[in-house]
Scaffold this active site. Structure first.
Site, PDB file in Angstrom:
ATOM      1  N   LYS A 112       0.827  -1.210   0.000  1.00 32.52           N
ATOM      2  CA  LYS A 112       0.000   0.000   0.000  1.00 32.52           C
ATOM      3  C   LYS A 112       0.867   1.267   0.000  1.00 32.52           C
ATOM      4  O   LYS A 112       0.443   2.320  -0.465  1.00 32.52           O
ATOM      5  CB  LYS A 112      -0.924   0.023   1.220  1.00 32.52           C
ATOM      6  CG  LYS A 112      -1.859  -1.168   1.392  1.00 32.52           C
ATOM      7  CD  LYS A 112      -3.029  -1.114   0.435  1.00 32.52           C
ATOM      8  CE  LYS A 112      -4.109  -2.137   0.775  1.00 32.52           C
ATOM      9  NZ  LYS A 112      -3.685  -3.542   0.631  1.00 32.52           N
TER      10      LYS A 112
HETATM   11  C1  LIG Z   1      -4.122  -4.711  -0.083  1.00 33.77           C
HETATM   12  C2  LIG Z   1      -3.260  -5.915  -0.127  1.00 33.77           C
HETATM   13  C3  LIG Z   1      -3.439  -6.915  -1.120  1.00 33.77           C
HETATM   14  C4  LIG Z   1      -4.524  -6.849  -2.155  1.00 33.77           C
HETATM   15  O1  LIG Z   1      -4.301  -5.864  -3.119  1.00 33.77           O
HETATM   16  P1  LIG Z   1      -5.502  -5.347  -4.045  1.00 33.77           P
HETATM   17  O2  LIG Z   1      -4.941  -4.223  -4.822  1.00 33.77           O
HETATM   18  O3  LIG Z   1      -6.585  -4.908  -3.078  1.00 33.77           O
HETATM   19  O4  LIG Z   1      -5.946  -6.486  -4.876  1.00 33.77           O
HETATM   20  C5  LIG Z   1      -2.565  -7.997  -1.126  1.00 33.77           C
HETATM   21  N1  LIG Z   1      -1.598  -8.120  -0.189  1.00 33.77           N
HETATM   22  C6  LIG Z   1      -1.413  -7.191   0.779  1.00 33.77           C
HETATM   23  C7  LIG Z   1      -0.328  -7.402   1.786  1.00 33.77           C
HETATM   24  C8  LIG Z   1      -2.225  -6.056   0.842  1.00 33.77           C
HETATM   25  O5  LIG Z   1      -2.021  -5.134   1.821  1.00 33.77           O
END
Ligand SMILES: *Cc1c(COP(=O)(O)O)cnc(C)c1O
Length: 495
Positions: A112
């Site tokens: 993120k």
């Molecule tokens: C948010 C997240 C995901 C999923 O990503 P998306 O873009 O929502 O599909 C996968 N792994 C981690 C560690 C995340 O924080």
């Protein structure tokens, strides 16, 4: 060439990139999409010589055409700096013949950070460009990861405040400590006595409160959201796929123009959609492999053409993928539907009866994708196997992707070079990772002791983000009832 944006549910009217970033969600409830996906008109040979920041500029300048070069470069430089613990920003790690694209070297050690470290700068620049005089107040409900990453991004960014709500007993101890120790004069963390849905619903209610918006405006504030449907979060994610490709060519692992496959552990469908955008810009990507955990709504969708959220919500060891409504999928549906009308019908059905079905013509356009899922046992087994074979330790989310990739290889015998998006540091989920490798041996340890045990096992230094919370003072202690959420917002803003 100017790129304009329209809503996936609208009448075709357009806004600029900076307006789309400011709005987040379109007023009709749709998501902003570019009228056309711009071409990546830079030779690969050039890209191989560039830093992460330079590649990010090439990608983002094609999408955000109303930003000046100076504005965009300033956003990029302030985002991808020493907050990351490697100059590469998104390095590749080879293990067992596959390339792990490590997207967890930022402030909160999850992917993120890749988007949330730049969104605040894109947002404040957009505000200036559109003569918005108010300070921007970001309201976010979080189940753990997004809240911290958003606060780390917005901390002490002039012209912004951020208020994060989380469920008091609904986040992990490490996640809670990460949030409660957040520095920054403009950051506020509030625990609510309720669950994540209560927090989310409360935030939506505040967003829709017209009277409150007016009061806010009089005091020089306006709300905005750092939600993953903001186009200002999606586009920065396209950059690391381009960077990964260029890195592989530079390393001699790919010939210029040769295709690579991409595997993405998926929840809200943002990360994999960014890879799809990269492919549509012209980056030589073969298969887009969409990996789900036991909440396998996307696997079912790709295999049947029917999206159906009417099912049990399963709590897994990869909680950031525990999602039954993948919001960003709407952008793909809109694209293959070819019309706002059809997309709107399907999204209305999703909100009314929890499901929709795409047509055969739409299904025929999904051949770039392969979907599958991994069970909890399969995920743990992959962590153990890769560790024993190579010493490399995966987090639980990345392991879902690795397990799905194994299934894909068995079915397809596809030999193309493959990149797996590695979305979190194993330290963020130490307990589950250790349990996968060593069984019950370390289960009785506290969370902080688990960190040390993982350090012994993985032989990877403990990231700064974790070291910091061992000793950092708790700076936030507000807890409210669900029906006090609007009150606390007013109190924080002194209105
Ligand atoms: C948010 C997240 C995901 C999923 O990503 P998306 O873009 O929502 O599909 C996968 N792994 C981690 C560690 C995340 O924080």
């Amino acid at each position: 060439m100017e790129v304009l944006y329209k809503s996936t549910r609208g009448d075709g009217s357009t806004v600029t990139a900076s307006q789309a970033i400011l709005k987040g969600l379109a007023e009709d409830g749709g998501l902003f999409v570019p009228l056309q996906i711009p071409a990546l008109d830079v030779p690969v040979a050039e890209l191989t010589k560039m830093s992460y920041q330079e590649v990010a500029y090439e990608v983002m300048s094609r999408f955000f055409t109303d930003f000046t070069e100076e504005e965009l470069k300033s956003c990029i430089d302030r985002a991808y700096d020493e907050k990351f613990d490697t100059k590469d920003i998104a390095p590749l790690h080879e293990a067992d013949g596959v390339y792990y694209l490590e997207l967890f070297h930022g402030a909160t050690i999850a992917f993120k950070d890749m988007a949330l470290s730049i969104l605040p700068h894109l947002l404040t620049t957009s505000a200036k460009k559109n003569q918005v005089k108010n300070d921007i107040v970001i309201l976010t409900a979080t189940s753990g990861d997004t809240g911290k990453a958003a606060m780390a991004g917005f901390a002490d960014v002039p012209g912004t405040k951020i208020i994060v709500f989380y469920p008091k007993d609904g986040v992990s101890p490490v996640q809670e400590k990460q949030m409660l120790t957040q520095k920054g004069k403009n950051t506020y963390v509030v625990a609510i006595r309720g669950n994540f849905d209560d927090a989310q619903t409360g935030v939506k209610k505040i967003f829709n409160d017209k009277a409150m918006a007016e009061e806010l405006n009089e005091q020089g504030f306006q709300f905005s959201s750092a939600n993953s449907i903001n186009i200002g979060r999606l586009v920065p994610q396209v950059a690391y796929y381009v960077y990964a490709y260029a890195s592989l060519v530079r390393m001699g692992k790919l010939a210029d123009g040769e295709q690579m496959n991409v595997v993405v552990p998926t929840g809200n469908f943002g990360n994999i959609l960014a890879a799809y955008y990269a492919k549509n810009m012209g980056l030589p990507i073969g298969k887009l492999i969409c990996a789900s955990n036991e909440n396998k709504v996307l696997y079912d969708f790709f295999s049947t053409g029917s999206y159906d959220r009417n099912r049990e919500f399963i709590l897994t060891g990869s909680p950031s993928m525990d999602i039954l409504i993948s919001s960003n999928l709407e952008r793909l549906i809109h694209r293959i539907a070819g019309s706002e009308e059809t997309n709107k019908e399907m999204m209305n059905a999703l909100s009314k009866i929890g499901k929709y079905e795409i047509t055969d013509e739409m299904k025929a356009q999904l051949s770039d994708f392969y979907g599958n899922y991994a069970t909890e046992d399969e995920t743990g087994a992959v962590i153990k196997k890769l560790y024993e074979k190579t010493g490399y330790v995966l987090d639980t989310h990345t392991a879902v992707a690795a397990a799905v990739y194994e299934k894909y290889i068995e079915e397809s015998d596809d030999k193309r070079t493959t990149v797996i998006a590695s979305t979190a540091s194993p330290y963020k989920f130490a307990r589950n990772v250790l349990h996968a490798i060593d069984g019950e041996k370390f289960d009785p340890l506290t969370d902080m002791e688990q960190i040390d045990a993982l350090c012994e096992t993985a032989k990877v230094p403990v990231p700064k983000a974790i070291e910091e919370i061992r000793t950092a003072p708790v700076l936030h202690d507000t807890v409210v009832e669900v029906d006090e959420m609007d009150g606390i917002v007013k109190k924080i803003l002194a209105i």
